[in-house]
Enzyme design. Structure first.
Site, mmCIF file in Angstrom:
data_model
loop_
_atom_site.group_PDB
_atom_site.id
_atom_site.type_symbol
_atom_site.label_atom_id
_atom_site.label_comp_id
_atom_site.label_asym_id
_atom_site.label_seq_id
_atom_site.Cartn_x
_atom_site.Cartn_y
_atom_site.Cartn_z
ATOM 1 N N VAL A 1 -11.795 1.311 2.970
ATOM 2 C CA VAL A 1 -11.962 2.476 3.843
ATOM 3 C C VAL A 1 -11.297 2.194 5.185
ATOM 4 O O VAL A 1 -11.458 1.115 5.768
ATOM 5 C CB VAL A 1 -13.450 2.820 4.049
ATOM 6 C CG1 VAL A 1 -13.596 3.996 5.020
ATOM 7 C CG2 VAL A 1 -14.115 3.154 2.715
ATOM 8 N N GLN B 1 0.855 -1.197 0.000
ATOM 9 C CA GLN B 1 0.000 0.000 0.000
ATOM 10 C C GLN B 1 0.886 1.240 0.000
ATOM 11 O O GLN B 1 1.712 1.421 0.884
ATOM 12 C CB GLN B 1 -0.878 -0.022 1.248
ATOM 13 C CG GLN B 1 -1.754 1.195 1.447
ATOM 14 C CD GLN B 1 -2.582 1.069 2.711
ATOM 15 O OE1 GLN B 1 -3.339 0.124 2.878
ATOM 16 N NE2 GLN B 1 -2.421 2.018 3.629
ATOM 17 N N LEU C 1 -12.494 -3.228 4.887
ATOM 18 C CA LEU C 1 -12.346 -2.277 5.994
ATOM 19 C C LEU C 1 -10.987 -2.460 6.653
ATOM 20 O O LEU C 1 -10.546 -3.586 6.889
ATOM 21 C CB LEU C 1 -13.450 -2.498 7.032
ATOM 22 C CG LEU C 1 -14.865 -2.227 6.542
ATOM 23 C CD1 LEU C 1 -15.876 -3.004 7.368
ATOM 24 C CD2 LEU C 1 -15.171 -0.744 6.587
ATOM 25 N N LYS C 2 -10.335 -1.351 6.932
ATOM 26 C CA LYS C 2 -9.039 -1.364 7.612
ATOM 27 C C LYS C 2 -9.271 -0.748 8.989
ATOM 28 O O LYS C 2 -9.416 0.468 9.123
ATOM 29 C CB LYS C 2 -8.018 -0.555 6.810
ATOM 30 C CG LYS C 2 -6.613 -0.561 7.361
ATOM 31 C CD LYS C 2 -5.713 0.287 6.477
ATOM 32 C CE LYS C 2 -4.353 0.496 7.130
ATOM 33 N NZ LYS C 2 -3.521 1.437 6.353
ATOM 34 N N VAL C 3 -9.315 -1.584 10.032
ATOM 35 C CA VAL C 3 -9.902 -1.196 11.309
ATOM 36 C C VAL C 3 -8.921 -1.400 12.469
ATOM 37 O O VAL C 3 -8.123 -2.342 12.462
ATOM 38 C CB VAL C 3 -11.182 -2.029 11.562
ATOM 39 C CG1 VAL C 3 -11.767 -1.747 12.929
ATOM 40 C CG2 VAL C 3 -12.223 -1.742 10.477
#
Length: 272
Positions: A150, A53, A184-186
């Site tokens: 997100v 990323q 989702l990146k949580v």
């Protein structure tokens, strides 16, 4: 939606995903470990990650790591915010800004895109702009069949890194889900049973954030193992990997835990 399905299936080909985050420069500047991304990316890319990323601008420096059939996928960061730059200037009301378009990401070779959803700015209008921008980017990502990731975070002045209270994490996770995130990146909440509640309110697979550097590698690996046991589908790790003494070996250890479900003891043997 064939393009979306193909890219999602590739990322989760082994059931889970291991992503290395290298996009910190957009929000925190040249952190130790990624001052010169060419060297660290070369060490990590061939040692297990499913995707890297970074910003489209960084791709130009490390493009050779994406040329082979076995190369990691590319996730492009599209935006930035100023709430994490305390080293240089503490934010006032805070800002959020889109930097790249979906087309920019595709031109850079991206297989997916990632955006911030930052809740808790001093000025609520910035949060509203953030949500509006995400909605537009999601529509464009859907048009191109690109997975839309997100990263929902709740920030406060006394804890700008992000609040990890379970109820808060559940709230921002559900908000990002309703906006239409494909992934989702949580934040991990620190407790397996509580994190299961987060997983249960999500509409999409969750990758936990690696977060700030932990005291020890074992501490980080335990967090990762607990999150996977609670239902997370992988991790996006940055500082805990590329600020380590041997990021190549640690990447192999992380991959073993994610894709082969080895225990922490077995993973730590790789580092010896």
């Amino acid at each position: 939606m064939t393009g979306l399905e193909i890219r999602m299936t590739k990322l989760f080909e082994k059931g889970r995903a291991f992503v290395v985050a290298l996009d910190h420069g957009l929000v925190m500047g040249p952190l130790k470990g990624i001052e010169n991304p060419i060297e660290v990316v070369a060490k990590i890319a061939k040692n297990g990650p499913d995707a890297l990323q970074m910003s489209p601008a960084m791709v130009k420096l490390v493009k050779e790591n994406f040329f082979s059939r076995n190369s990691p996928m590319l996730i492009a960061r599209l935006d930035t915010a100023n709430v994490w730059r305390q080293k240089y200037k503490i934010y006032n009301e805070g800002y959020y800004s889109s930097v790249y378009t979906i087309k920019d990401a595709i031109n850079a070779g991206a297989d997916a895109v990632v955006t911030y959803l930052v809740v808790g700015y001093g000025d609520d209008r910035v949060e509203g702009y953030n949500i509006s921008t995400l909605a537009s980017l999601r529509r464009e990502a859907n048009d191109y069949g690109i997975p839309f990731i997100v990263e929902p975070l709740y920030v406060t002045r006394d804890n700008p890194d992000s609040v990890k209270d379970t109820n808060i994490v559940k709230y921002v996770t559900r908000l990002a889900s309703e906006i239409g995130a494909d992934i989702l990146k949580v934040d991990y909440t620190g407790n397996k049973d509580e994190f299961k509640e987060v997983v249960n309110v999500a509409f999409a697979p969750i990758l936990i954030r690696g977060g700030p550097k932990t005291s020890t590698i074992e501490e980080f690996l335990k967090m990762l193992k607990d999150a996977l046991d609670a239902g997370a589908k992988g991790v996006t790790v940055g500082r805990n990997l590329w600020q380590s003494e041997e990021p190549d070996k640690l990447a192999k250890a992380i991959s073993k835990i994610i894709h082969e479900n080895v225990n922490i003891g077995e993973a730590l043997k790789i580092l010896k």
